[in-house]
Design a protein around this motif. Structure first.
Motif, PDB file in Angstrom:
ATOM      1  N   PRO A  79       0.836  -1.208   0.000  1.00 45.42           N
ATOM      2  CA  PRO A  79       0.000   0.000   0.000  1.00 45.42           C
ATOM      3  C   PRO A  79       0.870   1.256   0.000  1.00 45.42           C
ATOM      4  CG  PRO A  79      -0.723  -1.562   1.685  1.00 45.42           C
ATOM      5  CD  PRO A  79       0.587  -2.051   1.184  1.00 45.42           C
ATOM      6  N   VAL A  80       0.488   2.244  -0.809  1.00 49.59           N
ATOM      7  CA  VAL A  80       1.223   3.504  -0.878  1.00 49.59           C
ATOM      8  C   VAL A  80       0.248   4.649  -0.623  1.00 49.59           C
ATOM      9  CG1 VAL A  80       2.688   5.017  -2.250  1.00 49.59           C
ATOM     10  CG2 VAL A  80       2.825   2.542  -2.570  1.00 49.59           C
ATOM     11  N   LEU A  81       0.527   5.418   0.421  1.00 51.87           N
ATOM     12  CA  LEU A  81      -0.274   6.584   0.782  1.00 51.87           C
ATOM     13  C   LEU A  81       0.517   7.834   0.437  1.00 51.87           C
ATOM     14  CD1 LEU A  81      -2.641   8.003   2.248  1.00 51.87           C
ATOM     15  CD2 LEU A  81      -1.434   7.587   4.395  1.00 51.87           C
ATOM     16  N   MET A  82      -0.076   8.740  -0.332  1.00 52.54           N
ATOM     17  CA  MET A  82       0.602   9.999  -0.652  1.00 52.54           C
ATOM     18  C   MET A  82       0.039  11.116   0.214  1.00 52.54           C
ATOM     19  SD  MET A  82       1.173  12.006  -4.278  1.00 52.54           S
ATOM     20  CE  MET A  82       2.600  10.991  -4.693  1.00 52.54           C
ATOM     21  N   VAL A  83       0.933  11.814   0.906  1.00 44.96           N
ATOM     22  CA  VAL A  83       0.574  12.970   1.722  1.00 44.96           C
ATOM     23  C   VAL A  83       1.276  14.170   1.103  1.00 44.96           C
ATOM     24  CG1 VAL A  83       0.595  13.971   4.018  1.00 44.96           C
ATOM     25  CG2 VAL A  83       0.391  11.501   3.760  1.00 44.96           C
ATOM     26  N   THR A  84       0.528  15.091   0.533  1.00 43.42           N
ATOM     27  CA  THR A  84       1.147  16.106  -0.308  1.00 43.42           C
ATOM     28  C   THR A  84       0.430  17.447  -0.255  1.00 43.42           C
ATOM     29  OG1 THR A  84       1.783  16.611  -2.603  1.00 43.42           O
ATOM     30  CG2 THR A  84      -0.228  15.337  -2.293  1.00 43.42           C
ATOM     31  N   SER A  85       1.183  18.509  -0.572  1.00 42.64           N
ATOM     32  CA  SER A  85       0.595  19.836  -0.718  1.00 42.64           C
ATOM     33  C   SER A  85       0.291  20.148  -2.181  1.00 42.64           C
ATOM     34  CB  SER A  85       1.554  20.895  -0.150  1.00 42.64           C
ATOM     35  OG  SER A  85       2.797  20.859  -0.843  1.00 42.64           O
TER      36      SER A  85
ATOM     37  N   LEU B 297      -2.261  15.081  -9.810  1.00 39.19           N
ATOM     38  CA  LEU B 297      -2.815  14.127  -8.849  1.00 39.19           C
ATOM     39  C   LEU B 297      -3.562  12.995  -9.554  1.00 39.19           C
ATOM     40  CD1 LEU B 297      -4.054  16.546  -6.040  1.00 39.19           C
ATOM     41  CD2 LEU B 297      -1.958  15.193  -6.108  1.00 39.19           C
ATOM     42  N   ALA B 298      -4.191  13.320 -10.684  1.00 33.45           N
ATOM     43  CA  ALA B 298      -4.859  12.270 -11.465  1.00 33.45           C
ATOM     44  C   ALA B 298      -3.827  11.270 -11.993  1.00 33.45           C
ATOM     45  CB  ALA B 298      -5.637  12.886 -12.623  1.00 33.45           C
ATOM     46  N   ALA B 299      -2.646  11.779 -12.374  1.00 37.09           N
ATOM     47  CA  ALA B 299      -1.577  10.896 -12.847  1.00 37.09           C
ATOM     48  C   ALA B 299      -1.090   9.992 -11.722  1.00 37.09           C
ATOM     49  CB  ALA B 299      -0.417  11.730 -13.396  1.00 37.09           C
ATOM     50  N   VAL B 300      -1.073  10.515 -10.498  1.00 35.39           N
ATOM     51  CA  VAL B 300      -0.687   9.710  -9.332  1.00 35.39           C
ATOM     52  C   VAL B 300      -1.701   8.597  -9.109  1.00 35.39           C
ATOM     53  CG1 VAL B 300      -0.419   9.755  -6.820  1.00 35.39           C
ATOM     54  CG2 VAL B 300       0.593  11.563  -8.200  1.00 35.39           C
ATOM     55  N   GLU B 301      -2.984   8.921  -9.256  1.00 36.35           N
ATOM     56  CA  GLU B 301      -4.026   7.903  -9.092  1.00 36.35           C
ATOM     57  C   GLU B 301      -3.885   6.809 -10.147  1.00 36.35           C
ATOM     58  OE1 GLU B 301      -7.568  10.218  -9.209  1.00 36.35           O
ATOM     59  OE2 GLU B 301      -7.511  10.689  -7.063  1.00 36.35           O
ATOM     60  N   ARG B 302      -3.580   7.222 -11.376  1.00 35.02           N
ATOM     61  CA  ARG B 302      -3.401   6.235 -12.449  1.00 35.02           C
ATOM     62  C   ARG B 302      -2.168   5.368 -12.197  1.00 35.02           C
ATOM     63  NH1 ARG B 302      -4.862  10.754 -15.651  1.00 35.02           N
ATOM     64  NH2 ARG B 302      -2.676  11.135 -16.186  1.00 35.02           N
ATOM     65  N   ALA B 303      -1.177   5.940 -11.525  1.00 35.43           N
ATOM     66  CA  ALA B 303       0.055   5.190 -11.238  1.00 35.43           C
ATOM     67  C   ALA B 303      -0.174   4.095 -10.208  1.00 35.43           C
ATOM     68  CB  ALA B 303       1.151   6.144 -10.764  1.00 35.43           C
ATOM     69  N   GLY B 304      -1.274   4.201  -9.440  1.00 38.10           N
ATOM     70  CA  GLY B 304      -1.596   3.133  -8.503  1.00 38.10           C
ATOM     71  C   GLY B 304      -1.476   3.493  -7.045  1.00 38.10           C
ATOM     72  N   VAL B 305      -1.601   4.775  -6.703  1.00 41.07           N
ATOM     73  CA  VAL B 305      -1.562   5.154  -5.295  1.00 41.07           C
ATOM     74  C   VAL B 305      -2.782   4.580  -4.567  1.00 41.07           C
ATOM     75  CG1 VAL B 305      -2.863   7.322  -5.507  1.00 41.07           C
ATOM     76  CG2 VAL B 305      -1.098   7.114  -3.750  1.00 41.07           C
ATOM     77  N   SER B 306      -2.598   4.204  -3.302  1.00 40.68           N
ATOM     78  CA  SER B 306      -3.714   3.639  -2.532  1.00 40.68           C
ATOM     79  C   SER B 306      -4.650   4.719  -2.026  1.00 40.68           C
ATOM     80  CB  SER B 306      -3.167   2.820  -1.352  1.00 40.68           C
ATOM     81  OG  SER B 306      -2.287   1.815  -1.800  1.00 40.68           O
ATOM     82  N   ALA B 307      -4.091   5.889  -1.629  1.00 38.43           N
ATOM     83  CA  ALA B 307      -4.899   7.003  -1.143  1.00 38.43           C
ATOM     84  C   ALA B 307      -4.038   8.264  -1.180  1.00 38.43           C
ATOM     85  CB  ALA B 307      -5.408   6.746   0.275  1.00 38.43           C
ATOM     86  N   ILE B 308      -4.716   9.419  -1.270  1.00 36.68           N
ATOM     87  CA  ILE B 308      -4.024  10.708  -1.274  1.00 36.68           C
ATOM     88  C   ILE B 308      -4.598  11.566  -0.147  1.00 36.68           C
ATOM     89  CG2 ILE B 308      -3.538  12.826  -2.585  1.00 36.68           C
ATOM     90  CD1 ILE B 308      -3.842  11.218  -5.143  1.00 36.68           C
ATOM     91  N   CYS B 309      -3.720  12.223   0.599  1.00 37.44           N
ATOM     92  CA  CYS B 309      -4.133  13.096   1.694  1.00 37.44           C
ATOM     93  C   CYS B 309      -3.435  14.440   1.536  1.00 37.44           C
ATOM     94  CB  CYS B 309      -3.765  12.461   3.034  1.00 37.44           C
ATOM     95  SG  CYS B 309      -4.296  13.409   4.479  1.00 37.44           S
ATOM     96  N   ASP B 310      -4.185  15.521   1.701  1.00 34.28           N
ATOM     97  CA  ASP B 310      -3.628  16.864   1.561  1.00 34.28           C
ATOM     98  C   ASP B 310      -2.798  17.259   2.773  1.00 34.28           C
ATOM     99  OD1 ASP B 310      -4.859  17.260  -0.877  1.00 34.28           O
ATOM    100  OD2 ASP B 310      -6.654  18.159   0.003  1.00 34.28           O
TER     101      ASP B 310
END
Length: 269
Positions: free
Chosen positions: A225-231, A238-251
């Motif tokens: 699982p990969v969680l991205m925490v980003t500003s 961010l859509a490209a990150v989702e396509r890459a297979g991130v499990s979840a994104i948090c601001d």
């Protein structure tokens, strides 16, 4: 960290140069049950106040534009002081330019409250701070042996890594390895098995999107699982990150309760 359980337990240092604005915020705080309120009119006055003994449940609420420095400079000075690294910080600002707010987002701030704001918005920020100071008990990870979990934190901000490490520690997770960019993370992933990767987006050498693409297509740990925490605010990126297979994104900045929930969900899927 203080075991603060209600808003009445908070001790607020309000950093606001405008007497009128300071009076307005003070009334809002008092309406929410906060009675321990000190006011500093400049960044230097705030740092002087913070140099003395700190009350339990201390939180700094600051305007962005101060007469001697920016609110971003104030939070950076706080994070450079070992006593103040984990002190809750709330920014109040009408600024919307990402580059002006980046330092606050990376600092482990509890919230950014936009101007103009309502008492309800300020109250939400206070409750998020309370959750940061005194996390509620959680049974979401009861089915997981958290002491055996290995987590990789990838972020070029040392403050962000410390902030995330503290939240993981509250979940009982202590086997944590850190990397400052995706390139370092790739080398670590080649040698160590992980149960969770938490990564930033914007990093030197190799960013978060590239790291996720590597994990999903080249790593022997492709299913981790990969969680991205980003500003990062760019929807296309961010859509490209989702396509890459991130499990979840948090601001960033993130509410402590929200990041705990995402970590729990990622680990128990």
């Amino acid at each position: 960290m203080a075991l603060t359980s209600s808003l009445a337990d908070l001790s607020v240092l309000l950093v606001e140069p405008s007497p009128m604005q300071a009076g307005l915020i003070r009334r809002m705080l008092e309406n929410q049950g906060v009675s321990q309120i000190a006011v500093a009119a400049s960044g230097a006055a705030a740092l002087a106040a913070l140099a003395g003994p700190l009350a339990e449940g201390t939180v700094v609420i600051s305007s962005l534009y101060l007469p001697d420095m920016a609110g971003t400079d104030l939070v950076e000075a706080m994070r450079a002081d070992e006593r103040l690294i984990a002190l809750p910080f709330i920014l109040i600002s009408s600024e919307t330019r990402p580059q002006r707010l980046e330092a606050v987002r990376q600092s482990g701030a509890c919230c950014i409250v936009p101007k103009p704001f309502s008492e309800e918005q300020l109250a939400r920020a206070l409750f998020a701070t309370l959750d940061y100071l005194c996390p509620p008990p959680s049974d979401e990870l009861d089915a997981v042996d958290v002491e055996d979990l290995r987590v990789l934190i990838v972020d070029d901000s040392a403050t962000s890594r410390r902030h995330l490490g503290r939240l993981l520690g509250e979940l009982g997770i202590t086997r944590i390895i850190e990397a400052t960019n995706g390139k370092e993370a790739v080398a670590v992933l080649a040698e160590t098995l992980f149960d969770l990767v938490i990564t930033d987006y914007n990093m030197p050498e190799m960013g978060g999107r590239e790291l996720i693409e590597y994990i999903r297509t080249q790593s022997w740990q492709a299913e981790v699982p990969v969680l991205m925490v980003t500003s990062e605010q760019n929807r296309g990126r961010l859509a490209a990150v989702e396509r890459a297979g991130v499990s979840a994104i948090c601001d960033k900045p993130f509410e402590a309760g929200g990041i705990r929930r995402l970590i729990s969900e990622a680990l128990t899927r």
